[in-house]
Motif scaffolding. Structure first.
Motif, PDB file in Angstrom:
ATOM      1  N   GLN A 189     -11.963   1.614  -9.072  1.00  0.00           N
ATOM      2  CA  GLN A 189     -12.388   3.014  -8.900  1.00  0.00           C
ATOM      3  C   GLN A 189     -11.611   3.936  -9.833  1.00  0.00           C
ATOM      4  N   THR A 192     -12.605   4.719 -13.752  1.00  0.00           N
ATOM      5  CA  THR A 192     -13.632   5.671 -14.178  1.00  0.00           C
ATOM      6  C   THR A 192     -12.993   6.797 -14.991  1.00  0.00           C
ATOM      7  N   GLN A 194     -10.989   7.971 -18.079  1.00  0.00           N
ATOM      8  CA  GLN A 194     -10.905   7.401 -19.422  1.00  0.00           C
ATOM      9  C   GLN A 194      -9.480   7.058 -19.853  1.00  0.00           C
TER      10      GLN A 194
END
Length: 304
Positions: A189, A192, A194
């Protein structure tokens, strides 16, 4: 900088031994994500309340948020140590390009008197704690907040998450499996973002090596062979070609430095020592690394 479970120590020490500029696990071994995040937030924040989480046991003062090795017979000395560690970590995080976070377990021990999850129970009686499997949504919210604050603090900081390959079977085999699954989903999770990546140390251990001969006698910790294998995967994945070229040369010199001759005063060994100093100095110039300690150690063996 590395922080987290004992695997953070392994990666950190190998980076340090490879002449990387790295701060290794400044707060000692920390296993659960909530405690790791609390320490990171405490380091970059000026609002710190770690003095509220001290306990005296058998004449020694401990901090529930730190490893037992960071303890003292004197409360004020322990507080000074904590403040110094937080300040040092803050400076490191300001300058760091990479933060490696290794998560060990999703099992937490909640102190009944405060309701907070602690990093270490310090062998205080179990009746003072509740053991629980920390929920994914709680860990996710907490980690997201921490990463957000870190990026505001140092926008150039990259974060590399790993799940420790060390098995926490004291929580039972079943809970260890569920715990590692929670941590793996948590890391997924977080990627996500960057600036956050994941290194599959856990998967390399259980799916690639996949054999109990790669565990130590305790059947919990990876052997040195397994650590070498995972380290090599890390090097190939994340270190630049220049760093990898340096490592090949550095490994040859490290082997030379570990050489133990039978006749230290022999002409051959003295020549070997002088050649090694020359190699160190050439390496220092080429890669801008500090080899003063190694040169001094060899110089002390020379016969003038």
């Amino acid at each position: 900088m590395t922080i987290g479970s004992c695997f953070a120590e392994v990666i950190g020490r190998r980076l340090h031994d490879s002449k990387a500029q790295v701060v290794v696990n400044p707060f000692g071994t920390i296993f659960n994500p909530l405690s790791v995040s609390k320490l990171l937030r405490g380091a970059i924040s000026q609002q710190r309340d770690f003095d509220q989480n001290l306990v005296q046991h058998n004449g020694i003062w401990y901090a529930y948020d730190l490893h037992s090795s960071l303890s003292s017979p004197n409360r004020d000395e322990l507080l000074a140590t904590i403040t110094n560690l937080l300040d040092t970590t803050r400076t490191a995080l300001q300058q760091a390009k990479l933060l490696i976070i290794t998560l060990g377990t999703a099992v937490g021990y909640r102190l009944l008197s405060s309701g907070e999850v602690v990093a270490n129970c310090h062998k205080i009686p179990a009746r003072n704690f509740n053991r629980e499997l920390l929920p994914l949504h709680t860990l996710q919210q907490d980690m997201e907040s921490t990463l957000e604050q870190l990026q505001l603090f140092n926008p150039k900081l990259q974060v590399l998450l790993t799940v420790s390959p060390v098995r926490h079977i004291k929580e039972t085999i079943e809970i260890n499996s569920v715990s590692k699954s929670i941590l793996r989903v948590l890391c997924h999770q977080m990627t996500t973002n960057q600036q956050v990546r994941y290194f599959p140390a856990y998967e390399i251990m259980v799916d690639d090596l996949r054999d109990y001969r790669f565990y130590g006698r305790d059947m919990v910790h990876p052997t040195e062979v397994a650590e070498d294998y995972i380290w090599d995967k890390f090097v190939q994945a994340y270190l630049s070609q220049e760093f990898r070229d340096f490592l090949q040369e550095w490994e040859k010199i490290r082997r030379a430095l570990s050489h133990r001759p039978f006749h230290t005063a022999s002409e051959a060994h003295q020549k070997f020592l002088k050649n090694t100093i020359d190699q160190l100095q050439a390496l220092s110039r080429r890669y801008s690394i500090d080899t003063a300690a190694e040169e001094q150690s060899i110089t002390q063996q020379l016969i003038v």
